[in-house]
Design a protein around this motif. Structure first.
Motif, PDB file in Angstrom:
ATOM      1  N   CYS A 293      37.939  36.284  41.094  1.00 32.57           N
ATOM      2  CA  CYS A 293      39.198  35.664  40.347  1.00 32.57           C
ATOM      3  C   CYS A 293      38.821  34.524  39.322  1.00 32.57           C
ATOM      4  O   CYS A 293      39.098  34.427  38.279  1.00 32.57           O
ATOM      5  CB  CYS A 293      40.214  35.273  41.327  1.00 32.57           C
ATOM      6  SG  CYS A 293      41.061  36.624  42.253  1.00 32.57           S
ATOM      7  N   TYR A 296      36.634  35.553  36.601  1.00 28.94           N
ATOM      8  CA  TYR A 296      37.133  36.380  35.599  1.00 28.94           C
ATOM      9  C   TYR A 296      38.152  35.383  34.646  1.00 28.94           C
ATOM     10  O   TYR A 296      38.226  35.507  33.316  1.00 28.94           O
ATOM     11  CB  TYR A 296      38.243  37.299  36.303  1.00 28.94           C
ATOM     12  CG  TYR A 296      39.219  38.127  35.502  1.00 28.94           C
ATOM     13  CD1 TYR A 296      38.686  39.316  34.774  1.00 28.94           C
ATOM     14  CD2 TYR A 296      40.346  37.581  34.733  1.00 28.94           C
ATOM     15  CE1 TYR A 296      39.493  40.072  33.906  1.00 28.94           C
ATOM     16  CE2 TYR A 296      41.173  38.504  34.000  1.00 28.94           C
ATOM     17  CZ  TYR A 296      40.735  39.669  33.387  1.00 28.94           C
ATOM     18  OH  TYR A 296      41.385  40.452  32.646  1.00 28.94           O
ATOM     19  N   ILE A 297      38.807  34.274  35.236  1.00 22.28           N
ATOM     20  CA  ILE A 297      39.599  33.171  34.419  1.00 22.28           C
ATOM     21  C   ILE A 297      38.574  32.751  33.398  1.00 22.28           C
ATOM     22  O   ILE A 297      38.919  32.504  32.345  1.00 22.28           O
ATOM     23  CB  ILE A 297      40.287  32.557  35.619  1.00 22.28           C
ATOM     24  CG1 ILE A 297      41.343  33.149  36.039  1.00 22.28           C
ATOM     25  CG2 ILE A 297      40.703  31.183  34.505  1.00 22.28           C
ATOM     26  CD1 ILE A 297      41.917  32.252  37.288  1.00 22.28           C
ATOM     27  N   ILE A 310      44.588  39.768  36.898  1.00 17.93           N
ATOM     28  CA  ILE A 310      43.361  39.539  37.939  1.00 17.93           C
ATOM     29  C   ILE A 310      43.693  40.256  39.017  1.00 17.93           C
ATOM     30  O   ILE A 310      42.658  40.705  39.774  1.00 17.93           O
ATOM     31  CB  ILE A 310      43.692  37.917  38.003  1.00 17.93           C
ATOM     32  CG1 ILE A 310      43.347  36.984  36.916  1.00 17.93           C
ATOM     33  CG2 ILE A 310      42.853  37.426  39.083  1.00 17.93           C
ATOM     34  CD1 ILE A 310      44.034  35.669  37.034  1.00 17.93           C
ATOM     35  N   LYS A 313      42.208  43.318  38.372  1.00 21.96           N
ATOM     36  CA  LYS A 313      40.660  43.181  38.318  1.00 21.96           C
ATOM     37  C   LYS A 313      40.101  43.139  39.819  1.00 21.96           C
ATOM     38  O   LYS A 313      39.017  43.751  40.134  1.00 21.96           O
ATOM     39  CB  LYS A 313      40.282  41.769  37.635  1.00 21.96           C
ATOM     40  CG  LYS A 313      38.694  41.495  37.594  1.00 21.96           C
ATOM     41  CD  LYS A 313      37.829  42.612  36.852  1.00 21.96           C
ATOM     42  CE  LYS A 313      36.537  42.376  36.694  1.00 21.96           C
ATOM     43  NZ  LYS A 313      35.597  43.222  36.006  1.00 21.96           N
TER      44      LYS A 313
END
Length: 396
Positions: A293, A296-297, A310, A313
């Motif tokens: 997470c 990804y951010i 998210i 994902k």
């Protein structure tokens, strides 16, 4: 500047040399034009490439394409980005044991045209426009070391991605905030940032620290870099014993090197190794799901990110992810996204000259007054005040 045109079969079609002639240090090379450039005549690039030799010479390489057919390569140069002092040239002669060529080498470097990097980029853009009828941005021009292997298709894709990220994150090659920014990257373990950041400075930015050896002068600067980076990694959470062990290992490796391109390569290894070690320490604090997470951010920090994006994902129910994230990180997903964007804004405010309004837009804040409000709530001062306190002003 000298100009050459080579067809895809390697035949020299056109040659217009200035009075400086070939580099005397290349005279024992079988091929004075291709070998020093690591040039594959059949290789095609979709953007101008500026190649840099182990002697800091720079050559512009442009693939000429007409009616979607690769016609050959235009070579412009060599040139120097800065004048080499006699002390530096003597150091190069000593390093290469080219004592019989000393006068020739001195004259060669004295006769090369001096073209700053920014101007050379503009020349490459202009030449590309003339020959390919395509106007590109300065960030599309790729700089590479001549001693490196030529770029294959996979690397072309990586470079194209780097160019896109360059445009988005407003990262430029000439930046006097270099040291401060690179140490930030190491402290935060931002390995991805290294892919779109110049790893080592141009040699013209270095002071001469050895009168007898150009290599030794550069080595002194790399030793300083290793020391600063090792300290930054400790600040980022890396155990002191690991940081100091890597410090000693890299300096021992550096002392064994006798080529400038190998030294540059080691500098890259230093930064990537320390950044990856810090990232590993930071990631170990969280479960794999939360690490994914966070990654990804960070990767999509310049995009509009939502909690649901998210959750999709990591293939989890949004409500379950919310509870898991709050438990491990101590804040909600949306709070973390906002904090990450504020941290990115702080980096741009401190380490770049990007206008505040543009930072606001880059980070997908539609209203600058709202961005200012959010920033002040998280940091305690406004973006303008933060820049005034933390920005390292360009040296005169």
């Amino acid at each position: 500047m000298s100009i050459f045109f080579v067809n895809p079969e390697g035949k020299l079609i056109h040659e217009d040399q200035t009075g400086h002639g070939p580099n005397p240090l290349y005279e024992n090379r079988k091929d004075k034009l291709f070998n020093p450039l690591s040039l594959k005549p059949s290789e095609e690039f979709s953007f101008p490439v500026i190649k840099k030799s182990v002697f800091s010479e720079k050559v512009v390489l442009i693939s000429v394409i007409q009616d979607e057919v690769f016609q050959g390569s235009l070579l412009i140069g060599p040139s120097l980005p800065f004048p080499l002092s006699e002390g530096v040239i003597s150091g190069i002669v000593n390093d290469w044991e080219a004592f019989f060529y000393q006068e020739k080498v001195l004259q060669y470097f004295k006769n090369l045209p001096i073209i700053g990097t920014d101007k050379l980029v503009n020349i490459s853009i202009f030449a590309n426009l003339l020959f390919n009828n395509e106007l590109l941005s300065p960030q599309s021009v790729v700089m590479t070391e001549i001693a490196e292997a030529t770029v294959d298709n996979e690397k072309n894709q990586q470079i194209d991605l780097a160019v896109s990220e360059n445009l988005q994150s407003n990262v430029f090659h000439h930046d006097h905030l270099f040291e401060k920014r690179i140490l930030y990257i190491i402290r935060e373990g931002r390995v991805e940032d290294l892919k779109v950041f110049p790893i080592v400075k141009e040699e013209e930015d270095y002071n001469l620290l050895s009168k007898t050896s150009y290599l030794r002068s550069i080595k002194y600067h790399i030793i300083t870099l290793i020391t600063l980076v090792s300290r930054a990694s400790i600040e980022g959470g890396l155990h002191e014993e690991i940081a100091f062990s890597l410090h000693d290992k890299f300096i021992l490796q550096l002392e064994e090197l006798n080529r400038l391109d190998d030294i540059r390569s080691l500098a890259k290894d230093v930064l990537y190794t320390y950044a990856e070690k810090v990232k590993q320490v930071k990631d170990e604090r969280f479960s794999r799901t939360i690490t994914l997470c966070r990654d990804y951010i960070f990767r999509h920090i310049y995009e509009e990110i939502s909690h649901d994006d998210i959750a999709n994902k990591v293939d989890l129910n949004p409500k379950y992810l919310s509870r898991l994230f709050k438990k491990e990180v101590g804040m909600t997903v949306n709070e973390y996204i906002q904090q990450a964007k504020i941290d990115e804004a702080k980096k741009l405010l401190a380490y770049s000259k990007t206008p505040i309004s543009e930072i606001c837009s880059l980070l997908n804040y539609n209203d600058q007054s709202y961005f200012t409000k959010v920033f002040k709530k998280g940091v305690g001062i406004t973006p303008k005040q933060y820049r005034e306190r933390h920005h390292l002003h360009e040296k005169k």
